[in-house]
Design a protein around this motif. Structure first.
Motif, short mmCIF file in Angstrom:
data_model
loop_
_atom_site.label_atom_id
_atom_site.label_comp_id
_atom_site.label_asym_id
_atom_site.label_seq_id
_atom_site.Cartn_x
_atom_site.Cartn_y
_atom_site.Cartn_z
N GLN A 227 0.83 -1.20 0.00
CA GLN A 227 0.00 0.00 0.00
C GLN A 227 0.86 1.26 0.00
O GLN A 227 0.61 2.20 -0.77
CB GLN A 227 -0.91 0.00 1.23
N ILE A 228 1.89 1.29 0.82
CA ILE A 228 2.75 2.47 0.92
C ILE A 228 3.40 2.78 -0.41
O ILE A 228 3.40 3.91 -0.89
CB ILE A 228 3.80 2.28 2.04
N ARG A 229 3.96 1.77 -1.06
CA ARG A 229 4.67 2.03 -2.32
C ARG A 229 3.71 2.31 -3.47
O ARG A 229 4.06 3.04 -4.40
CB ARG A 229 5.62 0.90 -2.64
N ALA A 230 2.49 1.78 -3.40
CA ALA A 230 1.51 2.07 -4.44
C ALA A 230 1.01 3.51 -4.37
O ALA A 230 0.57 4.06 -5.37
CB ALA A 230 0.33 1.11 -4.32
N CYS A 231 1.09 4.12 -3.19
CA CYS A 231 0.53 5.45 -2.99
C CYS A 231 1.55 6.58 -3.12
O CYS A 231 1.26 7.73 -2.78
CB CYS A 231 -0.14 5.52 -1.62
N VAL A 232 2.76 6.26 -3.61
CA VAL A 232 3.78 7.28 -3.86
C VAL A 232 3.66 7.78 -5.29
O VAL A 232 3.66 6.97 -6.22
CB VAL A 232 5.19 6.69 -3.62
N PRO A 233 3.55 9.08 -5.56
CA PRO A 233 3.50 10.16 -4.59
C PRO A 233 2.09 10.51 -4.13
O PRO A 233 1.93 11.26 -3.16
CB PRO A 233 4.11 11.33 -5.36
N TRP A 234 1.06 10.04 -4.87
CA TRP A 234 -0.32 10.39 -4.51
C TRP A 234 -1.17 9.14 -4.50
O TRP A 234 -0.97 8.27 -5.35
CB TRP A 234 -0.91 11.40 -5.52
N PRO A 235 -2.07 8.98 -3.55
CA PRO A 235 -2.50 9.95 -2.54
C PRO A 235 -1.60 10.04 -1.32
O PRO A 235 -1.80 10.87 -0.44
CB PRO A 235 -3.88 9.42 -2.14
N GLY A 236 -0.58 9.18 -1.26
CA GLY A 236 0.29 9.14 -0.09
C GLY A 236 -0.31 8.23 0.97
O GLY A 236 -1.49 8.34 1.30
N ALA A 237 0.50 7.30 1.47
CA ALA A 237 0.04 6.43 2.55
C ALA A 237 0.16 7.20 3.86
O ALA A 237 1.20 7.79 4.17
CB ALA A 237 0.88 5.17 2.61
N VAL A 238 -0.92 7.21 4.65
CA VAL A 238 -0.94 8.06 5.83
C VAL A 238 -1.47 7.31 7.03
O VAL A 238 -2.35 6.45 6.92
CB VAL A 238 -1.76 9.34 5.56
N THR A 239 -0.90 7.62 8.19
CA THR A 239 -1.37 7.13 9.48
C THR A 239 -1.42 8.32 10.41
O THR A 239 -1.13 9.45 10.00
CB THR A 239 -0.45 6.02 10.00
N TRP A 240 -1.81 8.09 11.65
CA TRP A 240 -1.93 9.20 12.60
C TRP A 240 -1.19 8.87 13.88
O TRP A 240 -1.16 7.71 14.34
CB TRP A 240 -3.41 9.47 12.92
N LEU A 241 -0.56 9.89 14.45
CA LEU A 241 0.11 9.77 15.74
C LEU A 241 -0.30 10.96 16.59
O LEU A 241 -0.08 12.11 16.19
CB LEU A 241 1.64 9.74 15.54
#
Length: 334
Positions: A227-241
């Motif tokens: 998922q992370i590499r598929a989303c570069v550069p958009w929409p961008g893989a995101v999590t929250w801290l």
């Protein structure tokens, strides 16, 4: 072979299409006109810039037309006036009308998958998201039904673990531009194959959405990695801290042999840690997933520059790190 006298009109807009156009020009194909999307504002300051295809075309002295709607009469008349034997489409960005498709002898398209797999707008991203070991490129005839035209030529492209959507698209363009040139040569001499797409192996690659980048840490580490590499550069893989978004840029599945100094880290164990929780580690940012452990190599907290996982750990002060989806993050903060 030479295609002198075989007039070509090129439809395309972004950088991958510009690279294909540049290759066709370098190969000596007779590009008599280019159709591209209108120039639009880009970037934070919304500066209006020419499309990459327009830049390449103008540098080569090729006339460019940029209709808001390629089905409008002025566009149809211009294509007829250019009198192409073929129109070539690469990432143009508008739906081609039936009247336009009937203007030249034929329309062909370079698509970044091995059709009939991944028909649609985001074949590169979906191949990565699905964890494929291989994708490819297809030169096809354009028909009204999306990516269902007869196949002229295809070529596979290997997917490596180091690839993301940006690098894989670059590989597909590098493979596809010469094949596209070959297909034009075959059409010019009347020997181009025309293979109908079969019913087997059909899949679809819809346009990416922002929600495709939201990480669910209950998923297996391999799924999150893809998922992370598929989303570069958009929409961008995101999590929250702590209620703030953190974009993930690069990662890999963690195994003890991945220790940066080549040593086995005996302190790393995912047992008893919740999904999204960072594990105690002396040097790497390791996050528990639903199955396995993900090593975060590069990330970007809100309002900050991209940084390595090690730099993030060093700046965090040793406190607990637990990444979450936005709903869970909000509940933790309240």
């Amino acid at each position: 072979m030479s295609t002198a006298g075989k007039r070509i009109v090129f439809f395309g807009t972004p950088e991958p299409a510009a690279q294909c156009l540049a290759h066709l020009i370098a190969c000596g194909h007779d590009i008599v006109g280019v159709i591209s999307q209108p120039d639009r504002p880009v970037g934070r300051h919304q500066v209006v810039l020419p499309t990459p295809v327009k830049v390449v075309a103008q540098a080569a002295g090729i006339p460019v037309m940029q209709p808001g709607n390629c089905g409008e009469e002025a566009c149809l008349e211009q294509v007829r006036a250019w009198s192409p034997f073929v129109c070539v489409v690469v990432a143009y960005g508008q739906i081609l009308t039936s009247e336009l498709l009937n203007t030249p002898e034929c329309f062909i398209n370079l698509h970044f998958s091995l059709l009939p797999a991944y028909r649609g707008a985001a074949p590169v991203q979906h191949a990565l998201m699905d964890g494929c070991a291989e994708t490819g490129i297809t030169v096809q005839h354009v028909v009204r039904k999306l990516d269902m035209g007869d196949i002229i030529l295809q070529q596979p492209v290997a997917i490596d673990d180091e690839d993301d959507a940006t690098s894989l698209l670059a590989k597909c363009v590098a493979a596809g531009a010469p094949v596209l040139s070959d297909a034009i040569d075959l059409l010019a001499e009347g020997t181009a194959p025309r293979v109908p797409q079969g019913a087997a192996g059909v899949s679809h690659a819809r346009k990416m959405r922002k929600e495709d980048g939201i990480i669910d840490w209950h998923a297996p580490a391999r799924v999150i990695f893809n998922q992370i590499r598929a989303c570069v550069p958009w929409p961008g893989a995101v999590t929250w801290l702590h209620g703030q978004p953190v974009k993930m840029w690069r990662s890999r599945e963690y195994f003890p042999s991945h220790d940066l100094c080549g040593h086995h880290d005996e302190n790393v164990a995912a047992v008893g840690h919740a999904p999204g929780e960072a594990l105690p580690s002396r040097r790497n940012l390791l996050v528990t997933a639903g199955a396995g452990v993900l090593e975060v190599l590069e990330l970007q907290p809100a309002g900050k520059h991209r940084m390595t996982g090690a730099a993030f750990l060093a700046g965090h002060g040793g406190g607990e790190i637990r990444f979450a989806k936005p709903d869970a993050a909000s509940r933790e903060d309240n």
